[in-house]
Design a protein around this motif. Structure first.
Motif, PDB file in Angstrom:
ATOM      1  N   CYS A 325       0.831  -1.214   0.000  1.00 31.76           N
ATOM      2  CA  CYS A 325       0.000   0.000   0.000  1.00 31.76           C
ATOM      3  C   CYS A 325       0.861   1.259   0.000  1.00 31.76           C
ATOM      4  O   CYS A 325       0.506   2.270  -0.629  1.00 31.76           O
ATOM      5  CB  CYS A 325      -0.928  -0.013   1.214  1.00 31.76           C
ATOM      6  SG  CYS A 325      -2.169  -1.322   1.196  1.00 31.76           S
ATOM      7  N   ILE A 328       1.968   2.070  -3.447  1.00 34.12           N
ATOM      8  CA  ILE A 328       0.900   2.690  -4.242  1.00 34.12           C
ATOM      9  C   ILE A 328       0.814   4.188  -3.950  1.00 34.12           C
ATOM     10  O   ILE A 328       0.700   5.031  -4.859  1.00 34.12           O
ATOM     11  CB  ILE A 328      -0.442   1.994  -3.946  1.00 34.12           C
ATOM     12  CG1 ILE A 328      -0.404   0.554  -4.445  1.00 34.12           C
ATOM     13  CG2 ILE A 328      -1.594   2.762  -4.596  1.00 34.12           C
ATOM     14  CD1 ILE A 328      -1.638  -0.251  -4.080  1.00 34.12           C
ATOM     15  N   ARG A 331       3.671   5.910  -5.619  1.00 34.83           N
ATOM     16  CA  ARG A 331       3.451   6.070  -7.066  1.00 34.83           C
ATOM     17  C   ARG A 331       2.480   7.208  -7.359  1.00 34.83           C
ATOM     18  O   ARG A 331       2.667   7.965  -8.329  1.00 34.83           O
ATOM     19  CB  ARG A 331       2.914   4.758  -7.640  1.00 34.83           C
ATOM     20  CG  ARG A 331       2.506   4.818  -9.104  1.00 34.83           C
ATOM     21  CD  ARG A 331       3.668   5.214  -9.987  1.00 34.83           C
ATOM     22  NE  ARG A 331       3.270   5.258 -11.389  1.00 34.83           N
ATOM     23  CZ  ARG A 331       2.625   6.270 -11.952  1.00 34.83           C
ATOM     24  NH1 ARG A 331       2.282   7.312 -11.223  1.00 34.83           N
ATOM     25  NH2 ARG A 331       2.319   6.246 -13.238  1.00 34.83           N
ATOM     26  N   VAL A 332       1.455   7.374  -6.542  1.00 30.41           N
ATOM     27  CA  VAL A 332       0.514   8.477  -6.738  1.00 30.41           C
ATOM     28  C   VAL A 332       1.211   9.826  -6.566  1.00 30.41           C
ATOM     29  O   VAL A 332       0.950  10.781  -7.309  1.00 30.41           O
ATOM     30  CB  VAL A 332      -0.669   8.343  -5.769  1.00 30.41           C
ATOM     31  CG1 VAL A 332      -1.554   9.579  -5.814  1.00 30.41           C
ATOM     32  CG2 VAL A 332      -1.481   7.095  -6.088  1.00 30.41           C
ATOM     33  N   TYR A 335       3.105  11.315  -9.787  1.00 34.15           N
ATOM     34  CA  TYR A 335       2.345  11.421 -11.024  1.00 34.15           C
ATOM     35  C   TYR A 335       2.698  12.679 -11.808  1.00 34.15           C
ATOM     36  O   TYR A 335       2.661  13.790 -11.274  1.00 34.15           O
ATOM     37  CB  TYR A 335       0.855  11.424 -10.718  1.00 34.15           C
ATOM     38  CG  TYR A 335      -0.014  11.617 -11.945  1.00 34.15           C
ATOM     39  CD1 TYR A 335      -0.129  10.615 -12.889  1.00 34.15           C
ATOM     40  CD2 TYR A 335      -0.676  12.808 -12.157  1.00 34.15           C
ATOM     41  CE1 TYR A 335      -0.903  10.787 -14.016  1.00 34.15           C
ATOM     42  CE2 TYR A 335      -1.465  12.989 -13.274  1.00 34.15           C
ATOM     43  CZ  TYR A 335      -1.568  11.973 -14.204  1.00 34.15           C
ATOM     44  OH  TYR A 335      -2.326  12.153 -15.323  1.00 34.15           O
ATOM     45  N   ALA A 354      -1.630   5.652   3.165  1.00 32.26           N
ATOM     46  CA  ALA A 354      -2.221   4.550   2.406  1.00 32.26           C
ATOM     47  C   ALA A 354      -2.052   3.212   3.102  1.00 32.26           C
ATOM     48  O   ALA A 354      -2.843   2.276   2.885  1.00 32.26           O
ATOM     49  CB  ALA A 354      -1.605   4.492   1.006  1.00 32.26           C
TER      50      ALA A 354
END
Length: 367
Positions: A325, A328, A331-332, A335, A354
Motif C-alpha cells: 500500500c 501505491i 506512485r501516486v 504522477y 495509504a
C-alpha cells in the motif's frame, strides 16, 4: 470781397498733408523744404494729427513673438520631411523560420524537477516516448522513514504519544493531496480535511478506538464537503473538481487515523516496514527491480520488528502488506512530473496514510 478759388468743402480747414517718413529713414526731415522734426502744415490751423506720434513711438527694436516661437515655413517643411517616416526602399518581409526538426534523445538531459525553459518535462518525456514520472527521491523517503519511526516508537509508548506524530501525518496528507491536484492555495479544502482528521481522532479516543468512529466521521465530512461546494459560486466543472479533491483529502486524512485504532504492535511493525520499503524504493535501480527489493526489504523489516513484539514471524506478512500500500501511495505522489513541494508533502505522507487501513486490518487478524 475777395474771390478765392473753390477747392471743395473742408470741414476742418486742413490742407492735404504730405506723406511722412518714419524716423531713421533716409531723407527724414529734408522733404518739402521743412526743417527736420517739423511738419509742413503744423501751425496753419493749430491742429495736430493724433496718429502722427504713433509713427515714431511704436517701433519694435527687437524680434517679435512670432519670429521667436515659430520657425519659417521653409524650415518647418524641411523638418517635417526629415522627421517623416519613410519605409526603407526595397523592404522585404522576413522569411518564416524553418520548422523545428525532431531532436534525438542525445540532445536532452536527464529528467529533472526544475523543468525546461522551452517545454515542460512532462511534454518532453511524452515526445520522447518515456513515462512523464518523477519519483520523490531519497530526501522525501528519508522524511517518510523518520515519520514512520516516530509512529512506531510512539505506538510502543502509548495512545496519546501516538497522537502527536499522527496529527502531523494527517496535516501533511491533506495539504499534499491538494497540491498534488494543482489546487494551491486551497485553504478551505485543506482546513476542512484536517478538521475531519481531528474529528476522527477525537471520536476514536471517545469511543475507545472503535473503527466505527472513522466511518461515521468520513460520512459526515463527505456530506459537509458536498454542502460547501453547492454554496460555491464557481463554475460547475470547477465545483465538481473541488468537491472530489476535498472528499479525497478528507478521506485520506481521516483514514490515516487507522493507526490510532490499530493494535500497538501492529502499528510498530507496519510503520517500520513502510520506512524500510520507501528507502529501498528510492535506490537508483530500475523500477521493477526497485519494487521487488522494496517488498522484500519490508517483509524482512516486518519479521525483525515482529520478533521484538507479539507478532513473531507473522510480522513479515504485515510488513509486506503495508509496503504494498505504501508503494501505491508513493506512485501516486510521483504522477506527471510533480513539483518539489508535492514530493515533500504528498511524497512524504501518502505512503504512510495509504498503509494505515492494512495495518489495522492485518493487525486485528494476526494478533
Amino acid at each position: 470781397m475777395t474771390n478765392q478759388p473753390y477747392d471743395g468743402y473742408d470741414p476742418y480747414g486742413q490742407q492735404p498733408q504730405a506723406p511722412q517718413t518714419p524716423q531713421g529713414w533716409p531723407g527724414q526731415g529734408h522733404q518739402q523744404g521743412y526743417p527736420q522734426g517739423q511738419q509742413g502744415y503744423q501751425g496753419q490751423q493749430g491742429y495736430e494729427d493724433p496718429y502722427a506720434a504713433q509713427q515714431y513711438t511704436q517701433q519694435w527694436q527687437g524680434q517679435t513673438w512670432e519670429t521667436q516661437s515659430q520657425a519659417p515655413v521653409s524650415a518647418q517643411a524641411t523638418a517635417a520631411e526629415e522627421t517623416a517616416y519613410l519605409p526603407p526602399q526595397g523592404y522585404e518581409p522576413p522569411a518564416p523560420a524553418p520548422a523545428p526538426t525532431p531532436a534525438s534523445a542525445a540532445e536532452y538531459g536527464p529528467a529533472t524537477v526544475a523543468g525546461n525553459a522551452r517545454i515542460t518535462d512532462a511534454q518532453r518525456a511524452r515526445a520522447e516516448g518515456r513515462s512523464p514520472i518523477i519519483e520523490p527521491g531519497m530526501q522525501p523517503a528519508a522524511l517518510t522513514a523518520l515519520l514512520g519511526l516516530l509512529l512506531a516508537g510512539a505506538a510502543a509508548v502509548g495512545t496519546y504519544a501516538l497522537l502527536v506524530p499522527l496529527v502531523v501525518l494527517q496535516a501533511v496528507t491533506a495539504a499534499g493531496w491538494f497540491r498534488l491536484n494543482g489546487m494551491w492555495p486551497a485553504r478551505q479544502g485543506i482546513a476542512l480535511g484536517f478538521a475531519g482528521a481531528l474529528a476522527a481522532d477525537a471520536a476514536l479516543l471517545a469511543s475507545d478506538r472503535s473503527p466505527s468512529a472513522i466511518l461515521g466521521t468520513l460520512g459526515v465530512w463527505v456530506l459537509l464537503a458536498l454542502v460547501l461546494q453547492l454554496r460555491s459560486h464557481a463554475d460547475p466543472d470547477e465545483r465538481m473538481y473541488g468537491l472530489m479533491a476535498t472528499v479525497a483529502a478528507s478521506a485520506l486524512a481521516i483514514v490515516a487515523g487507522g493507526y490510532l485504532a490499530a493494535e500497538a504492535d501492529a502499528v510498530t511493525v507496519g510503520a517500520i516496514a513502510v520506512a524500510v520499503a520507501v528507502l529501498a524504493r528510492a535506490l537508483p535501480l530500475p523500477t521493477p527491480a526497485s519494487v521487488v527489493v522494496a517488498l522484500l526489504a519490508a517483509a524482512g523489516g516486518g519479521a525483525a520488528a515482529g520478533s521484538m513484539t507479539g507478532l513473531g514471524t507473522s510480522g513479515a506478512l504485515l510488513g509486506a502488506g503495508a509496503a504494498a500500500c505504501a508503494l501505491i501511495g508513493h506512485r501516486v505522489a510521483s504522477y506527471d512530473y510533480p513539483s518539489r513541494f508535492v514530493h515533500f508533502t504528498a511524497g512524504v505522507a501518502l505512503p504512510l496514510s495509504a498503509a494505515a487501513p492494512v495495518v489495522y486490518v492485518l493487525g486485528r487478524a494476526l494478533v
